[in-house]
Structure formats: C-alpha cells, structure tokens
Write an enzyme that holds these catalytic residues in place. Structure first.
Site, short mmCIF file in Angstrom:
data_model
loop_
_atom_site.label_atom_id
_atom_site.label_comp_id
_atom_site.label_asym_id
_atom_site.label_seq_id
_atom_site.Cartn_x
_atom_site.Cartn_y
_atom_site.Cartn_z
N ASP A 1 23.91 23.38 -34.79
CA ASP A 1 24.28 21.96 -34.54
C ASP A 1 25.44 21.02 -33.85
O ASP A 1 26.66 20.65 -34.89
CB ASP A 1 24.27 21.57 -36.02
CG ASP A 1 23.82 20.29 -36.25
OD1 ASP A 1 23.82 19.29 -35.38
OD2 ASP A 1 23.94 19.45 -37.41
N GLY B 1 29.67 16.79 -39.16
CA GLY B 1 29.41 17.71 -37.87
C GLY B 1 30.72 18.34 -37.81
O GLY B 1 32.34 17.78 -38.15
#
Lengths: 328, 428
Positions: free
Chosen positions: B304, B323
């Site tokens: 990710d 993130g």
C-alpha cells in the site's frame, strides 16, 4: 540558536509550554493553583495591573470561535502588562490557503514570546510546539484537552471549599457529552490528580469508546451524594448524529432539573464551563442555585491564566516576588 | 546481457538448494552448483544471500497520472526495484482514474518506459471510483487488467457490488475490495480504541472493516466470483477470511508491512506519518495478522505504498491524508517482524501475489532454466535503518525512521536485466 530538541518540553518547573494536565503533573498543578492565589490578590487591587510581563508579547491564535477563552487570556496578559496580538481565523479559510506551520512561523517571525492556541484539531498545539521556540499554551484542541479550563475548575473548587491541599475525598460527577469534550478530558484529569473521586455520567453514545474512569448512566443514583456536579454543554447537533434521541430526553435523563437540584447536598457545587444551554443540561436558573459557582469559574479563569502566563514567561519562573509594584 | 549469480541460497516454490544461476537474454539458462564462468557473463556475487523469484507488490500508488509532485511511475518503480520487486500493481486512484483502456494503457507504457519493473495497472470497479456505474470490465481485461478495485473507496452499495461480482464471474478477473463501511468511519483519524479515546480523536472501528469483509464473502458465496481483500488489519477480518477459505470460497487476502509492525499508540505523537487507512491497530490485531500470514489465511504481503508530499503530512491529524510509503522497506519489515519460515515470507512476496495479480506466467516463476529472469537477491540478515533522504521514492513519508529493519535487497533482475546491483540502481 537552540534547536527545538534542546528546549524543554512541557511539564516540570521552568518548562516552556502548557499543553496538557498530564504533562503539567501534580506539582505543576499545585504551583499554578498557589500562584493563582497571588493573582486573585492582584485582581482585587484598585489598579489590577502589574509589570511582571512588561516587554513580553503574547499572541492569541484562535482557529475556532471562542469568546470567553480568548477574552480571558487577553485580559490575563494585559493585567501582567504583556503586549497582546490576536489572530482569529475560521479553520476553513486556513485549509484553502496558508498551512498551520506557515501561519505559526510567520507570526513567530514578528517576535512572540507565547502562543495561545485554540484549534479544532486534536494535537495541533503539540505540532505548533515543535515549530516554535516560543511558549505554547493550549487553549483547547479538538476533543482532546483544555488545560487552563481544568486549572480554573480545580482552583474554583479548592477556593470555594476552602481547601489548601488537594481535593481528596470529594465526589465529583461530570455529566454530559464526555466523548466530544476537551473540558471533560482535562477537568476529570485534574480532579483525579488532586485526589477526587470522579464519575463520568453519560449515555454510552456520549462516552469515548474506551474509558478507564468510573462511569454511570444513572444521574439519579448519584445526585444525592455528589460534592460537585459538573455539567457539560450539550450541543444540539448531537441529535443529528443519533447520539441522543432528543434534547428533551437528554434533559429528562441527564439535565439538572428543579427536582434534581432539590436533591443536591446543601453545600454541593454546580459548575459549567459555558456557554450554557439553558433548558437542556441546566433546566433551572443558576442564580437560584446556592451552590452554583459558574460566574466564579469565569472570574477565576483570569487569575489562573495570569498564573500560567507568569509561570511560563515570568523572569522569576513562578516566584511571586515580581508581582510587587503596579503598572500604569 | 548475461549474468552469473554466484553462491546463492536458491529458494522458490520447489524448495531450497545452493548454487549459481546463469541468466541470458531475458531468461534463466542454467541453475546448478559451481557453474563455469563465461567471459561475457557479468558476475553478481550472492554469497550469504537468498536468490528467489522476483517480488510482486499487489498494492502501490504511483500517483501518475495526477499527482506527479508526490510520485511518478519512474520514481515509484525505481523504489520498487530497490525493494526487490519485479512487478507492481498500480492502484487506480489516479487522476484521471484508471477506468478506461486509454488510462491503463498509459500507465503500462509509462512503466515500460521507466523499465525498472513491470507496472501492471489495476482498473477501477466503478467509473471515476464514484460507486455508481461499472467500468467496462471486458474491455479493460482485454487491455491486460486482471485486478479491479475502487481502492480507498470500497464499493458501499451492496446491490452494485453484487452486480460487479456477478458480471466479473464470467471473466477471468478478480475484484479487490478496500473493506470499510464508510458511514461507520466519518471523520475517522485512527483506530477506535483506548488510544483514540485518550487523544480525543474520532476512531475507525474494527467493525467497519469486518462488516464489509463479511458482506463480500457472502457475495462470493452467492456469485462464485473471485474476491481479493486488500490490506486486512483486524483480528476479526482474519478470522472471517480463514473461515471463508475453509469453506472453499475463492477468496484471497493481503496484509501490509505496517499492519504487522506498528500499533495505534504511535498516534500519540500526533505525527501524521502514522495516519493510514486502514489504521494502525492494536498489538492483538498485529498478532492476528501475523498469524494469518503464517497459516496462509493471508496470501500476500502488499505495501500500500502511498507517497504524499511533505506539507500534506505536516497538517493536523484530522486534515492530513492517510498513507505511508513502503516499497523500499517491505522486505526489511517483513523479516524483522515475521516469525515464519523464510520460504513462506518469499511466497507471500512473490508467487502468491503474482497469481492474484494474474501475472504468474512471467513473475513468481520457479528458478529453473527456460523461465523468465525476474529474480531478487537479498541478504536476509543485514540489519539496517531507513534514511528518508536516501529513498528513491519521490516522497519520504516512511514511518520506519529509527526502527531496526532486517533483510535488504542486493540485486534485482527484471526481464533479464540487473536493474539493481549491490543495492544501487543501474542507470541505463
């Protein structure tokens, strides 16, 4: 130039910033409360102004609407002869333009000794504290902390009940929207630090997901025995989030109604951080409650914030000697 | 170009042996002990190292097109090569979205131009990832798309998702879901639990993930389509997928390096580097995700990788984007935090994700003569710390500064070219 890492973080005596009650610690709390006694004395003078912080600049940076906290800090700084600046901005306009860091660094470049920060985001004062050499005072961040409110609450209980030490043995109920309340987090922390037994009273929907402290959903089971009833502001938008069915039902279960007021102990205190929603969390006229100390909270707020500013910025770091003399 | 990789522990799906590997013209041509040295071979020392099929990352955000200030396909695939990846699946949350043949072709071509690894574009499930209208699955499949996902916005509408699975079941494609019931996570900043309660931050309940994992498992049961679960983060999700696999359903799952190594208590620093979706969870969740990897419930480790420009991560937690980057640290985190056989870690980073990505004809192949030369050589015992300024990724939002990592990539061979030698990119 000293790097940020070399600077002291908030906490023990001589520290630079006041971010939370936890970081201030028990000794720090007592120091501020004792110093506030001197400030109350200053405020009683015909000319309630001392030169203690002459030449210091305090900048109030408020990213969220606030009237009483901002005025209280401004008044406190002025009574200590500090220069004050105020920067108020709706959070949305900050999103569009300058970053928080750029805002702080810009103001810091003007020469500021302390930032008083109110921000809608939990943690924002900690970030500011990393970016500036100036003192940072948390005037409320998100749902997280409001340490000067907590200190003025502790000061109000201590002086009203004529205590010199802590608040050992007192039974305190904090009632209402604990989940979204920075006041509840900081004020319960300071009361517990000073030895009181604190119970958080709220429906499950208005408590944080995980709570260490004792909780209750039954105000009526507690009301006869509490020494302090601390009411939190109930915001009407909570209904839209399905946190309570209606304000009426909230008042029925958790409001200070005349019936409940009649059950309070004779010398029990009733407190509220303001602004009050009359008819919701407080369905009686506080002027008719013998134990209501809501206006004392406001006036003590000035003394406590003077104590905080003096502790962080004063040349004597908490020594009351420099409070002698008056200022024009 | 030909290479002779010498003295490696060769580990692949057929086991482990010691030996040299000769690569010529894109393919493995010889595997065995003490291969003779030809003058034209460039020798790559692999003593003390493992040679395995190249790593495959099912989940990267390369930000191109749209946010080239944070990452480009060039910089992101450089980071991938340094992390030992010979293929990455590019998530579709680009601008414009990877919902048309034109955009996925562009992404694939940009990957080919960069030439550091294969960039395999995913497609979105719905147009503009808006959750309203299906994308042309068959057209996109013809353009090489094998994995479809609406990425950070899991498809909320159960009817639309049912139709997506039904329609996909006729095609050789997999639907990948970011499981999050968004009405349960409005404004969420971190895991809902003890830490968020203290910090006064709105929480992401585990329930929000688990409800959608459960819904999609039932949709797979109903439709027979294949589902892949992106970045599982809760103990409950792992249990649900374990049960679904036990029932023989065609589901797969991935976990990120950060969900096996970092907990929600890091958010007490109010540092937005630690904000990620799904959020860092509790030590119990971490243990469950690690167990899921160990017993095969979770098939793949996927990073990710989510680059963000520095100023966006300097915002207060509730305003910062979620993130963290991960391509260059994935192996180091996995080997530092997983207590499972090395071959199983490699499986989760190579042939298992290659199969899910639909690229198993060329990645994650056994180390045998005749196979395409997509290979990773790494030292499994090197201890190191990440230095953000030295990262190849354009953004430096790594959460691992000061955290010891173990295992580092030494050489990466992509399509027969050594794109990384001794930890350095080989600029062409």
């Amino acid at each position: 130039m000293t790097s940020v890492e070399q600077r002291q973080s908030a906490g023990p005596r001589g520290s630079r910033s006041l971010l939370s009650i936890d970081e201030l610690g028990t000794d720090g709390v007592f120091r501020i409360l004792d110093l506030a006694d001197h400030m109350v004395e200053v405020n009683r003078r015909p000319n309630p102004k001392v030169p203690a912080l002459r030449g210091k600049t305090v900048c109030n940076v408020f990213f969220e609407d606030s009237t009483r906290t901002r005025l209280s800090f401004e008044t406190a700084a002025k009574r200590l002869s500090a220069d004050t600046m105020t920067f108020s901005v709706a959070q949305s306009s900050l999103n569009k333009g300058e970053s928080l860091r750029d805002t702080i660094e810009t103001i810091a470049a003007m020469g500021v000794d302390a930032f008083v920060i109110r921000h809608g985001s939990s943690g924002a004062p900690w970030m500011v504290d990393k970016w500036t050499q100036a003192s940072v005072i948390n005037a409320g961040d998100g749902w997280h902390a409001h340490p000067t409110q907590a200190l003025l609450d502790a000061y109000t209980v201590r002086t009203t009940l004529n205590r010199t030490g802590g608040l050992e043995g007192l039974r305190i109920a904090i009632v209402g929207d604990v989940k979204h309340s920075r006041v509840a987090r900081s004020t319960s922390a300071v009361f517990r630090l000073l030895g009181a037994d604190v119970t958080l009273v709220a429906p499950r929907t208005l408590l944080p997901p995980v709570v260490d402290e004792p909780t209750s959903e039954n105000l009526d089971a507690l009301i006869d025995d509490v020494d302090v009833l601390y009411l939190l502001r109930m915001q009407s938008e909570r209904m839209n989030e399905a946190l309570v069915p209606s304000l009426r039902e909230y008042t029925t279960r958790f409001g200070l109604t005349p019936q409940r007021a009649g059950r309070l102990k004779q010398n029990a205190l009733v407190m509220h951080p303001g602004p009050m929603n009359r008819g919701v969390e407080i369905a009686v006229d506080p002027a008719e409650l013998p134990g209501a100390v809501i206006t004392q909270q406001v006036s003590n707020g000035i003394a406590v914030r003077m104590a905080v500013l003096f502790e962080l910025l004063g040349s004597g770091h908490g020594s009351a000697d420099t409070l002698e003399g008056s200022s024009e | 170009m030909s290479y002779l990789v010498t003295g490696a522990r060769v580990i692949d799906q057929n086991g482990e042996r010691r030996g040299d590997v000769r690569v010529n013209d894109g393919f493995i041509v010889e595997v065995g002990p003490d291969l003779s040295r030809n003058d034209q071979d460039r020798v790559l020392d692999a003593s003390g190292c493992v040679l395995s099929p190249g790593f495959v990352d099912l989940h990267v955000h390369l930000r191109e097109p749209g946010r080239e200030d944070a990452e480009t396909i060039e910089t992101g695939s450089r980071a991938a090569a340094l992390g030992g990846f010979t293929a990455v699946v590019a998530m579709p949350n680009t601008d414009p979205t990877q919902d048309s043949v034109e955009v996925v072709d562009f992404v694939r071509r940009q990957g080919e131009r960069a030439g550091w690894c294969e960039v395999s574009p995913s497609g979105s499930i719905t147009v503009s990832r808006a959750g309203e209208q299906l994308t042309p699955f068959a057209e996109l499949a013809d353009a090489g798309v094998r994995l479809f996902t609406d990425d950070g916005n899991g498809v909320q509408d159960p009817l639309l998702m049912r139709r997506a699975y039904e329609y996909a079941s006729d095609l050789d494609v997999t639907l990948a879901q970011h499981c999050e019931v968004e009405s349960l996570t409005a404004g969420a900043v971190m895991h809902e639990g003890e830490c968020c309660s203290k910090l006064g931050l709105p929480g992401w309940p585990s329930l929000a993930e688990e409800l959608m994992v459960h819904r999609d498992i039932e949709l797979v049961r109903l439709t027979g389509a294949r589902a892949h679960f992106l970045h599982l983060s809760t103990a409950g999700s792992v249990d649900l997928v374990r049960a679904a696999k036990g029932a023989g359903l065609p589901v797969t799952a991935e976990a990120t390096p950060h969900h096996i190594s970092l907990t929600d208590s890091l958010l007490a620093s109010y540092n937005a580097l630690y904000k990620v979706n799904p959020p860092l969870r509790t030590p119990q969740d971490l243990a469950a995700v690690r167990d899921g990897l160990a017993d095969g419930t979770i098939d793949a480790i996927a990073t990710d990788h989510a680059p963000h420009v520095p100023e966006s991560k300097e915002r207060p937690l509730d305003q910062a984007p979620p993130g963290m980057i991960g391509l260059e640290t994935a192996l180091g985190v996995a080997l530092a935090h997983l207590e499972m056989p090395l071959v199983d870690v490699i499986a989760a980073m190579s042939w298992k994700p290659a199969a899910i990505a639909g690229i198993a004809d060329r990645h994650g192949r056994p180390v045998e003569p005749g196979e395409p030369a997509n290979l990773t050589v790494f030292d499994p015992s090197t201890e190191w710390e990440v230095v953000p300024a030295q990262l190849a990724s354009k953004s430096h939002n790594t959460p691992y500064v000061g955290i010891p990592l173990r295992g580092r990539v030494r050489h990466t061979i992509f399509n027969g070219d050594a794109v990384v030698i001794d930890g350095k990119l080989q600029d062409k």
